[in-house]
Design a protein around this motif. Structure first.
Motif, short mmCIF file in Angstrom:
data_model
loop_
_atom_site.label_atom_id
_atom_site.label_comp_id
_atom_site.label_asym_id
_atom_site.label_seq_id
_atom_site.Cartn_x
_atom_site.Cartn_y
_atom_site.Cartn_z
N MET A 3 5.41 -4.03 -5.26
CA MET A 3 5.35 -3.80 -3.81
C MET A 3 3.98 -4.23 -3.31
O MET A 3 2.96 -3.82 -3.86
N PRO A 4 3.93 -5.02 -2.26
CA PRO A 4 2.62 -5.45 -1.73
C PRO A 4 1.79 -4.26 -1.25
O PRO A 4 2.34 -3.27 -0.73
N LEU A 5 0.49 -4.34 -1.41
CA LEU A 5 -0.41 -3.27 -1.04
C LEU A 5 -0.28 -2.88 0.43
O LEU A 5 -0.29 -1.69 0.76
N ASP A 6 -0.12 -3.86 1.30
CA ASP A 6 -0.05 -3.55 2.73
C ASP A 6 1.24 -2.85 3.14
O ASP A 6 1.37 -2.41 4.28
N GLY A 10 1.10 5.07 0.58
CA GLY A 10 0.13 5.84 -0.20
C GLY A 10 -1.29 5.33 -0.01
O GLY A 10 -2.24 6.11 0.04
N ALA A 11 -1.45 4.01 0.11
CA ALA A 11 -2.78 3.44 0.31
C ALA A 11 -3.34 3.86 1.67
O ALA A 11 -4.54 4.17 1.79
N ASP A 12 -2.50 3.90 2.69
CA ASP A 12 -2.95 4.33 4.02
C ASP A 12 -3.31 5.82 4.01
O ASP A 12 -4.34 6.22 4.58
#
Length: 146
Positions: A3-6, A10-12
């Motif tokens: 899955m792309p980071l953007d 969870g990253a947000d």
């Protein structure tokens, strides 16, 4: 890559949590506290005498981490720990006068961070954000992990 980071929520969430903790750390530093210590004092201010185990649960840290936090607060004379009058193996933890002063300064400054954050949203948006975060929590805590 699965899955792309953007596209990873969870990253947000992690980015905003990191930014919030940074802002709170800067806010409580003049009181001589860390965010973890401030969190413990916040709970203790509302529930004097709470056990270390319950304090760890409320602060969402491990009992071992809470033991370290409490040792540091006690060494700084911000808390005192005394045996419970009926259960001698249970220590009751309370703020000292110095602890109350440090907490009040830190809480004033940390509350300003929270107010600033809340001011960016309408009441309806805050309710919606809490509901969305609640859904995040539910999916992360109720779905089986393989």
């Amino acid at each position: 890559m699965g899955m792309p980071l953007d596209e990873r929520l969870g990253a947000d969430i992690k980015r905003v949590e990191h930014e919030l903790m940074g802002a709170k750390q800067a806010a409580v530093r003049p009181a001589g506290l860390t965010v973890a210590q401030y969190s413990a004092l916040l709970v203790l201010a509302g529930q004097p005498g709470i056990s270390a185990a319950e304090l760890a649960r409320r602060c969402r840290v491990t009992p071992q981490t809470m033991t370290t936090i409490l040792r540091n607060l006690e060494a700084a004379e911000l808390i005192m720990r005394e045996p419970h009058e009926l259960h001698r193996n249970v220590l009751e933890t309370r703020l000292t006068d110095a602890g109350r002063q440090a907490f009040e300064l830190a809480d004033q400054r940390a509350s300003a961070v929270e107010r600033s954050l809340a001011a960016e949203f309408t009441e309806r948006e805050r309710d919606q954000l809490r509901a969305l975060l609640g859904r995040c929590s539910k999916v992360l805590t109720t779905q089986p992990r393989d």
